[in-house]
Design a protein around this motif. Structure first.
Motif, mmCIF file in Angstrom:
data_model
loop_
_atom_site.group_PDB
_atom_site.id
_atom_site.type_symbol
_atom_site.label_atom_id
_atom_site.label_comp_id
_atom_site.label_asym_id
_atom_site.label_seq_id
_atom_site.Cartn_x
_atom_site.Cartn_y
_atom_site.Cartn_z
ATOM 1 N N GLU A 1 11.708 3.999 -21.685
ATOM 2 C CA GLU A 1 10.903 4.906 -20.871
ATOM 3 C C GLU A 1 10.378 4.120 -19.679
ATOM 4 O OE1 GLU A 1 7.298 5.416 -23.153
ATOM 5 O OE2 GLU A 1 8.502 5.485 -24.997
ATOM 6 N N THR A 2 10.435 4.738 -18.530
ATOM 7 C CA THR A 2 9.879 4.067 -17.370
ATOM 8 C C THR A 2 8.385 4.363 -17.367
ATOM 9 O OG1 THR A 2 10.704 5.985 -16.198
ATOM 10 C CG2 THR A 2 11.864 3.924 -15.814
ATOM 11 N N SER A 3 7.614 3.313 -17.582
ATOM 12 C CA SER A 3 6.168 3.521 -17.617
ATOM 13 C C SER A 3 5.724 3.931 -16.223
ATOM 14 C CB SER A 3 5.467 2.237 -18.038
ATOM 15 O OG SER A 3 5.932 1.183 -17.219
ATOM 16 N N ALA A 4 4.985 4.995 -16.165
ATOM 17 C CA ALA A 4 4.553 5.504 -14.866
ATOM 18 C C ALA A 4 3.710 4.456 -14.169
ATOM 19 C CB ALA A 4 3.741 6.769 -15.075
ATOM 20 N N CYS A 5 3.798 4.408 -12.865
ATOM 21 C CA CYS A 5 3.056 3.404 -12.132
ATOM 22 C C CYS A 5 1.570 3.737 -12.123
ATOM 23 C CB CYS A 5 3.552 3.303 -10.701
ATOM 24 S SG CYS A 5 2.618 2.078 -9.795
ATOM 25 N N GLY A 6 0.782 2.720 -12.036
ATOM 26 C CA GLY A 6 -0.650 2.895 -11.888
ATOM 27 C C GLY A 6 -0.954 3.313 -10.461
ATOM 28 N N GLU A 7 -1.789 2.538 -9.823
ATOM 29 C CA GLU A 7 -2.216 2.931 -8.484
ATOM 30 C C GLU A 7 -1.428 2.226 -7.400
ATOM 31 O OE1 GLU A 7 -6.727 2.841 -8.167
ATOM 32 O OE2 GLU A 7 -6.293 1.856 -10.082
ATOM 33 N N ILE A 8 -1.236 2.923 -6.298
ATOM 34 C CA ILE A 8 -0.634 2.302 -5.130
ATOM 35 C C ILE A 8 -1.691 2.256 -4.028
ATOM 36 C CG2 ILE A 8 1.135 2.544 -3.338
ATOM 37 C CD1 ILE A 8 2.424 1.938 -5.940
ATOM 38 N N HIS A 9 -1.878 1.060 -3.485
ATOM 39 C CA HIS A 9 -2.895 0.917 -2.437
ATOM 40 C C HIS A 9 -2.238 0.670 -1.096
ATOM 41 C CE1 HIS A 9 -5.793 0.319 -5.738
ATOM 42 N NE2 HIS A 9 -4.821 -0.407 -6.281
ATOM 43 N N ARG A 10 -2.785 1.305 -0.080
ATOM 44 C CA ARG A 10 -2.342 1.065 1.292
ATOM 45 C C ARG A 10 -3.583 0.739 2.104
ATOM 46 N NH1 ARG A 10 -0.171 5.278 -0.791
ATOM 47 N NH2 ARG A 10 2.078 5.466 -1.001
ATOM 48 N N GLY A 11 -3.373 0.109 3.251
ATOM 49 C CA GLY A 11 -4.533 -0.102 4.116
ATOM 50 C C GLY A 11 -4.519 -1.443 4.812
ATOM 51 N N GLU A 12 -5.679 -1.810 5.303
ATOM 52 C CA GLU A 12 -5.843 -3.062 6.029
ATOM 53 C C GLU A 12 -5.558 -4.253 5.114
ATOM 54 O OE1 GLU A 12 -6.816 -3.997 9.194
ATOM 55 O OE2 GLU A 12 -6.122 -1.919 9.454
ATOM 56 N N PRO A 13 -4.865 -5.265 5.621
ATOM 57 C CA PRO A 13 -4.599 -6.453 4.793
ATOM 58 C C PRO A 13 -5.882 -7.032 4.191
ATOM 59 C CG PRO A 13 -3.377 -6.586 6.845
ATOM 60 C CD PRO A 13 -4.215 -5.343 6.928
ATOM 61 N N GLY A 14 -6.945 -7.055 4.976
ATOM 62 C CA GLY A 14 -8.195 -7.633 4.490
ATOM 63 C C GLY A 14 -8.748 -6.860 3.293
ATOM 64 N N GLU A 15 -8.676 -5.539 3.380
ATOM 65 C CA GLU A 15 -9.148 -4.693 2.282
ATOM 66 C C GLU A 15 -8.298 -4.900 1.035
ATOM 67 O OE1 GLU A 15 -11.852 -2.742 2.091
ATOM 68 O OE2 GLU A 15 -12.270 -3.849 3.965
ATOM 69 N N LEU A 16 -6.992 -4.907 1.261
ATOM 70 C CA LEU A 16 -6.078 -5.083 0.126
ATOM 71 C C LEU A 16 -6.305 -6.440 -0.536
ATOM 72 C CD1 LEU A 16 -2.750 -3.586 1.554
ATOM 73 C CD2 LEU A 16 -4.393 -2.505 0.018
ATOM 74 N N ALA A 17 -6.508 -7.469 0.287
ATOM 75 C CA ALA A 17 -6.734 -8.809 -0.262
ATOM 76 C C ALA A 17 -7.964 -8.811 -1.155
ATOM 77 C CB ALA A 17 -6.881 -9.827 0.865
ATOM 78 N N LYS A 18 -9.002 -8.071 -0.760
ATOM 79 C CA LYS A 18 -10.212 -8.003 -1.589
ATOM 80 C C LYS A 18 -9.914 -7.335 -2.928
ATOM 81 C CE LYS A 18 -13.999 -8.324 1.668
ATOM 82 N NZ LYS A 18 -13.765 -7.725 2.984
ATOM 83 N N LEU A 19 -9.153 -6.243 -2.856
ATOM 84 C CA LEU A 19 -8.789 -5.548 -4.103
ATOM 85 C C LEU A 19 -8.001 -6.468 -5.035
ATOM 86 C CD1 LEU A 19 -7.606 -2.042 -2.795
ATOM 87 C CD2 LEU A 19 -9.727 -2.580 -4.016
ATOM 88 N N ILE A 20 -7.062 -7.193 -4.442
ATOM 89 C CA ILE A 20 -6.237 -8.092 -5.267
ATOM 90 C C ILE A 20 -7.121 -9.173 -5.888
ATOM 91 C CG2 ILE A 20 -4.329 -9.754 -5.264
ATOM 92 C CD1 ILE A 20 -3.064 -8.104 -2.988
ATOM 93 N N ALA A 21 -8.007 -9.744 -5.080
ATOM 94 C CA ALA A 21 -8.896 -10.793 -5.598
ATOM 95 C C ALA A 21 -9.778 -10.246 -6.719
ATOM 96 C CB ALA A 21 -9.742 -11.363 -4.464
ATOM 97 N N ASP A 22 -10.282 -9.002 -6.549
ATOM 98 C CA ASP A 22 -11.077 -8.377 -7.616
ATOM 99 C C ASP A 22 -10.297 -8.385 -8.917
ATOM 100 O OD1 ASP A 22 -13.120 -7.725 -5.936
ATOM 101 O OD2 ASP A 22 -12.481 -5.640 -5.614
ATOM 102 N N TYR A 23 -9.070 -7.979 -8.802
ATOM 103 C CA TYR A 23 -8.225 -7.848 -9.989
ATOM 104 C C TYR A 23 -7.930 -9.199 -10.616
ATOM 105 C CZ TYR A 23 -5.496 -4.608 -12.663
ATOM 106 O OH TYR A 23 -5.052 -3.792 -13.659
#
Ligand SMILES: Cc1cc2nc3c(=O)[nH]c(=O)nc-3n(C[C@H](O)[C@H](O)[C@H](O)COP(=O)(O)OP(=O)(O)OC[C@H]3O[C@@H](n4cnc5c(N)ncnc54)[C@H](O)[C@@H]3O)c2cc1C
Ligand SMILES: Nc1ncnc2c1ncn2[C@@H]1O[C@H](COP(=O)(O)O)[C@@H](O)[C@H]1O
Lengths: 261, 397
Positions: free
Chosen positions: A232-254
């Motif tokens: 089974e293909t496990s459905a994807c969680g969330e997809i994030h788009r946006g400013e690199p700086g914002e995304l970097a913060k999200l990744i660091a949070d994780y």
């Protein structure tokens, strides 16, 4: 030095597609190829033949069309080829496959080394090599990343395992299974291709090997596939788009565990 | 000789079997399924047919006396006396399976130095520990380990024998299975007991992870399987569990080997084995150069993790093969797998899909990796990763 290399014809699994609706494999148009891992075994065998003299024989067990991979191996430089083919061989699991291949090695006689690839990409079992060794009651060295030395009566090889490398010496005859790390396979040569085209390839069946129906093919196989499913293909969680700086913060949070705990 | 037959009176020509055949050997002829030369009797069509119209017949080679076999035996793996975590996982799985079977859960430990492991194996689920002690057993060697295991299996007759699908288990088990004339299923990711037959249902990925095949070994015993490490769960150790230790009598003959280990070189410090990493920062073709991999290394070391790679990056020579994740590389199961510039081809996926969390940075919104990651970031890795490094540094300081 007489080296036998067991090669297998496999469907090119990278070309296999999934029919999402029906959840089945789409096999149409998927080419059959020489098992990629077997090229390293073949190359290793040819390198030592080139150094020590002797011959490299490729052998495969499969349907008549499996002959194609033998010709490919000859075009790359193998000296002889042997096809093991019989309706009775169909459905062989690794027990029956290694049993049949081992019997062919016995019948060939005077073999010093049997080399196989690490695994076949259709079954991914890596069981055939050790199975051949067991049938022949020969020693084995599996997962060989480098052959250091091969002489008339011994082999020294590096075995790549979890967490390190073992250097193993064995007496001959021996079965080894070869990893991708061992070498870079050569390409077919023009001379090899000519030879491959003309070569008569002998075919041995069950009777030639002195085997009985209950030790080959499906009847000789202790295991049986009872069900095939597509994962089974496990459905994807969330997809994030946006400013690199914002995304970097999200990744660091994780990464630092502020989320998803 | 085994054969396959399409029952003309039952086949309705629905065509379900045609795509079910992994070998493309079935076609429809005059409204009926026709089996072509490519057939390997693998059984996929037989199980796909809704009408039971395809039948594979085998000649019964006489069944083993199955009733005489019971219990589950685990072959332990140790290095320098320390038992591998995969052994504990197998014991955990064995105790779960054993609730459907009366036999004991046993473990075979061959070693030169048992330390406190026999007791710990009991606390992790073993009812019996078969202990083989000899200086010659300090390091794994195929012949003595397989000879001793075969002897004890013949004597104790377990219904199931399990070992980890490590380079050790995958070396040892095929040899034992061949000599015991029984079946072996490689690299299983799921085990269950069939409620009807009591047999072991062994499920594993095949065809580069494109399919999951369930395999049984119905007529011979024991049923043998190697099991992928880090898939099964070890049980919480219970110091109060009762069990016994039985010492094996080893004869000099058992210890004979035609191979010898000349040298053992563990990976050097820093040369982390990615199969053991808790965090993996992995790069693919999108990383574009060996120099750029140092950026991933920097992030990985900040997180006490390791660097992985797709085959495309390895083939391009940007990073050595031991870092390759996937079908022809390593299978990893970290807590976090951060894929940078990796498209998520199936051969890559099979090596990392059992990570707890998959994060993906890719600038192509339609990359397949976004179909199975937990957190996807549509971005240029060269913009985002340096910022992630800065952010992690800032918060750590
Ligand atoms: C028999 C066989 C065995 C194989 N075994 C393996 C295996 O073990 N492991 C393995 O990995 N592969 C394996 N493969 C190969 C596999 O099929 C794929 O070819 C490979 O995984 C692709 O690697 P990739 O994702 O790095 O490259 P690509 O598929 O080329 O993907 C690169 C990705 O990077 C993205 N990208 C590019 N630039 C940027 C940027 N600046 N920022 C963000 N994203 C960017 C692109 O959008 C693209 O999605 C095997 C193939 C075969 C036939
Ligand atoms: N039918 C076959 N004929 C010849 N060699 C085989 C066959 N099946 C497997 N092998 C060899 O055994 C190796 C391991 O295959 P497997 O055990 O199927 O993963 C392959 O790389 C081949 O070298």
């Amino acid at each position: 030095m007489r080296i036998v290399v067991a090669v297998k014809q496999v469907p090119d699994t990278s070309e296999v597609r999934i029919d999402e609706e029906r959840g089945t494999l789409i096999r149409e148009g998927v080419p059959s190829i020489l098992n990629p891992f077997d090229e390293y075994a073949l190359e290793e065998a040819m390198r030592w033949r080139d150094e020590l003299g002797g011959s490299v024989t490729v052998v495969t067990m499969g349907p008549p069309q499996a002959e194609a991979v033998l010709r490919e191996a000859v075009s790359m430089g193998a000296d002889d080829a042997l096809l093991l083919s019989d309706r009775a061989f169909a459905g062989a699991d690794t027990w029956a496959t290694s049993h049949t291949l081992a019997r062919a090695v016995v019948k060939m006689g005077d073999v010093d080394v049997v080399m196989t690839g690490k695994q076949a990409i259709d079954g991914d079992t890596a069981q055939t090599g050790p199975g051949i060794a067991a049938s022949l009651d020969w020693p084995q060295i599996t997962f060989v990343g480098r052959v250091r030395e091969l002489t008339q009566d011994s082999i020294t090889a590096e075995r790549y395992v979890e967490g390190g490398c073992e250097v193993i010496r064995s007496s001959l005859p021996v079965v080894i299974t070869v990893l991708k790390d061992a070498n870079t396979p050569r390409l077919p040569s023009l001379r090899g291709k000519m030879k491959a085209r003309k070569m008569e390839i002998p075919v041995w069946g069950m009777h030639d090997l002195g085997l009985s129906p209950d030790e080959v093919g499906l009847d000789g196989s202790p295991t049986r596939v009872v069900r095939i499913m597509t994962p089974e293909t496990s459905a994807c969680g969330e997809i994030h788009r946006g400013e690199p700086g914002e995304l970097a913060k999200l990744i660091a949070d994780y990464l630092l565990g502020k989320e998803g705990e | 000789m085994a054969s396959i037959e399409v029952r003309e009176d039952t086949c309705v020509g629905c065509g379900v079997c045609v795509p079910a055949c992994p070998f493309g050997a079935i076609s429809m002829e005059e409204g009926l399924a026709a089996i072509g030369d490519g057939c390997t009797l693998c059984g996929a069509c037989e199980s796909s047919c809704p009408y039971g119209a395809i039948i594979i017949r085998t000649e019964d080679a006489g069944k083993a006396d199955i009733a005489r076999y019971s219990g589950i035996m685990v072959l332990a793996e140790q290095r320098d006396g320390v038992v591998d975590h995969s052994t504990l996982e197998l014991l955990g799985e064995a105790t779960r399976l054993a609730s459907a079977d009366e036999g004991p859960v046993s473990v075979v430990l061959l070693t030169s130095d048992p330390m406190d492991w026999p007791a710990r194996l009991i606390s992790h689920g073993a009812d019996v520990v078969y202990l083989g002690l000899d200086p010659a057993l300090s390091h794994f060697r195929t012949e003595p380990f397989s000879k001793i295991a075969e002897k004890i299996i013949r004597e104790k007759r377990p219904a199931v024998v399990l070992a980890a699908a490590t380079t050790t288990g995958r070396d040892l088990m095929p040899r034992i299975a061949k000599n015991l004339n029984t079946g072996l299923t490689a690299d299983c990711t799921e085990l269950a007991i069939d409620p009807e037959t009591g047999g072991l249902l062994q499920t594993r990925p095949a065809f580069g992870g494109n399919i999951l095949a369930t395999i049984v070994c119905s007529d011979t015993r024991p049923q043998m399987a190697t099991v992928r490490p880090r898939v099964m769960k070890a049980m919480e150790p219970d110091a109060g569990r009762k069990g016994r230790v039985e010492n094996l009598d080893l004869s000099p003959d058992d210890l004979v080997s035609r191979t010898e280990v000349l040298q053992w070189s563990p990976l050097e410090e820093g040369e982390v084995d990615i199969t053991e990493a808790e965090v993996i920062v992995s790069g693919g073709r999108g990383v574009k150069s060996p120099e750029n991999f140092s950026m991933l290394e920097e992030l990985a070391s900040l997180l006490d993790g390791s660097v992985g790679a797709s085959r495309a990056a390895v083939d391009a020579g940007w990073i050595p093969y031991p870092h390759q994740v996937g079908q022809t590389g390593k299978t990893v199961q970290p807590k976090i797998y951060l894929a940078c510039g990796i498209s998520g081809a199936v051969q890559h996926r099979v090596g990392m899909q059992s990570a707890d969390r998959i994060l993906a940075v890719n600038k192509d919104e339609s990359a397949p990796i976004f179909e199975f990651c937990d957190q996807g970031y549509v971005a240029d890795l060269f913009e985002v990763i340096p910022l992630v490094i800065r952010e992690v540094r800032r918060r750590r300081s």
